[in-house]
Design an enzyme around this catalytic site. Sequence first.
Site, PDB file in Angstrom:
ATOM      1  N   SER A   1      -4.614  -0.330  14.398  1.00  0.00           N
ATOM      2  CA  SER A   1      -5.405   0.868  14.697  1.00  0.00           C
ATOM      3  C   SER A   1      -5.920   0.793  16.121  1.00  0.00           C
ATOM      4  CB  SER A   1      -6.589   0.988  13.730  1.00  0.00           C
ATOM      5  OG  SER A   1      -7.470   2.014  14.137  1.00  0.00           O
TER       6      SER A   1
ATOM      7  N   ASN B   1       1.232  -2.427   5.434  1.00  0.00           N
ATOM      8  CA  ASN B   1       0.548  -1.148   5.571  1.00  0.00           C
ATOM      9  C   ASN B   1      -0.810  -1.108   4.872  1.00  0.00           C
ATOM     10  OD1 ASN B   1       0.498   2.014   5.789  1.00  0.00           O
ATOM     11  ND2 ASN B   1       0.376   1.586   3.588  1.00  0.00           N
TER      12      ASN B   1
ATOM     13  N   GLY C   1       0.821  -1.213   0.000  1.00  0.00           N
ATOM     14  CA  GLY C   1       0.000   0.000   0.000  1.00  0.00           C
ATOM     15  C   GLY C   1       0.847   1.251   0.000  1.00  0.00           C
TER      16      GLY C   1
ATOM     17  N   SER D   1      -0.039   5.510  -1.811  1.00  0.00           N
ATOM     18  CA  SER D   1      -0.842   6.658  -1.387  1.00  0.00           C
ATOM     19  C   SER D   1      -0.803   6.775   0.129  1.00  0.00           C
ATOM     20  CB  SER D   1      -2.302   6.511  -1.859  1.00  0.00           C
ATOM     21  OG  SER D   1      -2.919   5.389  -1.235  1.00  0.00           O
ATOM     22  N   GLY D   2      -1.278   7.905   0.632  1.00  0.00           N
ATOM     23  CA  GLY D   2      -1.422   8.100   2.065  1.00  0.00           C
ATOM     24  C   GLY D   2      -0.130   7.911   2.833  1.00  0.00           C
ATOM     25  N   ILE D   3      -0.233   7.318   4.023  1.00  0.00           N
ATOM     26  CA  ILE D   3       0.946   7.146   4.863  1.00  0.00           C
ATOM     27  C   ILE D   3       1.936   6.160   4.244  1.00  0.00           C
ATOM     28  CG2 ILE D   3      -0.313   7.749   6.962  1.00  0.00           C
ATOM     29  CD1 ILE D   3      -0.356   4.806   7.720  1.00  0.00           C
ATOM     30  N   GLY D   4       1.448   5.276   3.382  1.00  0.00           N
ATOM     31  CA  GLY D   4       2.349   4.352   2.702  1.00  0.00           C
ATOM     32  C   GLY D   4       3.310   5.071   1.789  1.00  0.00           C
TER      33      GLY D   4
ATOM     34  N   TYR E   1     -23.274  -8.987   8.822  1.00  0.00           N
ATOM     35  CA  TYR E   1     -22.204  -8.091   8.409  1.00  0.00           C
ATOM     36  C   TYR E   1     -22.416  -6.703   8.992  1.00  0.00           C
ATOM     37  CZ  TYR E   1     -19.069  -5.214   5.578  1.00  0.00           C
ATOM     38  OH  TYR E   1     -18.091  -4.320   5.176  1.00  0.00           O
TER      39      TYR E   1
END
Length: 418
Positions: free
Chosen positions: A206, A157, A56, A59-62, A236
């Site tokens: 998390s 990640n 991952g 994008s983002g924190i990756g 679900y």
Amino acid sequence: KMLGKKSTALEVLKVLNRSNNLAHYCQRKEKDNDGVGVGGVLRRRRQRQGIAVVTGGNSGIGAVTVETLALAGMKVILCARNVNAAKQMVEQQLQLVSPAIKQQNIQIQQLDLSDFNSIQQAANNIIILTTDDDDDDDDDEKNNKTKKKKIDVLINNAGVLAPSTKQFTAQEIELTFGVNHVGPHMLTRLLLPHMAKGGRIINVASTAHRMASTPSSSSSSSSSKPQMVWQRENDYQEWREYSDSKLANILFAKRLQELCMQAGRTDISSVSLHPGVIGTNLWRNSPLSSSSSTSSSSSSSSFLQLLRLVRPLVNTVFFDKTVDQGAATTVYCALTERVDGGSYYDNCRVAQTSQLAEDVDTRKHLWEFTEHLIQQKGFTLPETLFAKEEDGDISIPTTNAGNEKDTTTTEATTIPLQ
């Protein structure tokens, strides 16, 4: 003490570099104004260049993690579902990394954690990439025709966040649990025999693990201890599934550390972490996303529409970190000289988990359940966690071809930046 909640990934690198606390596989910058290798001269703390695998990482924190590890002098294998999008991101968005460093230190590998075939092919490619005799290793290493166990850091990640409707992986596992836990478990097991001495496995979990469901006695006999229900056929609830998967990340990290110790590999460290609450692409499938569809009741749908309208306000209140700050703890766990194996990190330090996340029986049960699930789907895992030291060849695990449906997946590819 200099690092905390608002520290950025780059600040982590600077602090570790200036305090001479970088891991042995990093390059250390000689004293300069910026404290890292941006425009300066790096010297290696050891000859072989460190190698990191980041899922991952597009994008983002990756993406921030990939950039910072490259700045630390590591060779980074960026794993992403869409290799073209990942290549574009690296070329256009990683501003701190020079084109030369991008070309030399960042490799892009296709990986879809929702498909075991893709995981298998990616692992095979990564093993080949990380065992090439291709760099300026010292004389003793040059005498070895085969280089093995060269992965220093594996960062699990990638993940998905609470799709509003129940979805499934290619092997018909509930998507959130499959992508967030089962896929990373399989990838880690395939790469573990090829980890370098002093290697680390870092699992992005998390604080949502505190909201996970509780063990149920209905899944077992009345005389046995209640166990977690990891897969439900009909029921679900998106946030429950996400929280359960984040609990699984922590349990997996702790169980893996135990097994490494039992196997005599006390040099290997397995940790988990909370990055913070960050408004990244992870939210694209969540009910708060404007592109998310929902099959909820009309009243629930109206409520979600209201939340989406006020999301700019929610962002300022709910999200407590920027992307650069969100990557800080991951970067800290990857680059600091020492980590506490089995621990859970938050804000660049060891933190407390929920009581359930510390339960030994629960993590043992999860490990056994996941191993059986992968094999039940027709795929093979290494019989032991680590290859024997005396083995001269590197064995690449192969897929059990007993499942015709699974063998039709498009082959994964590795794309260098050129």
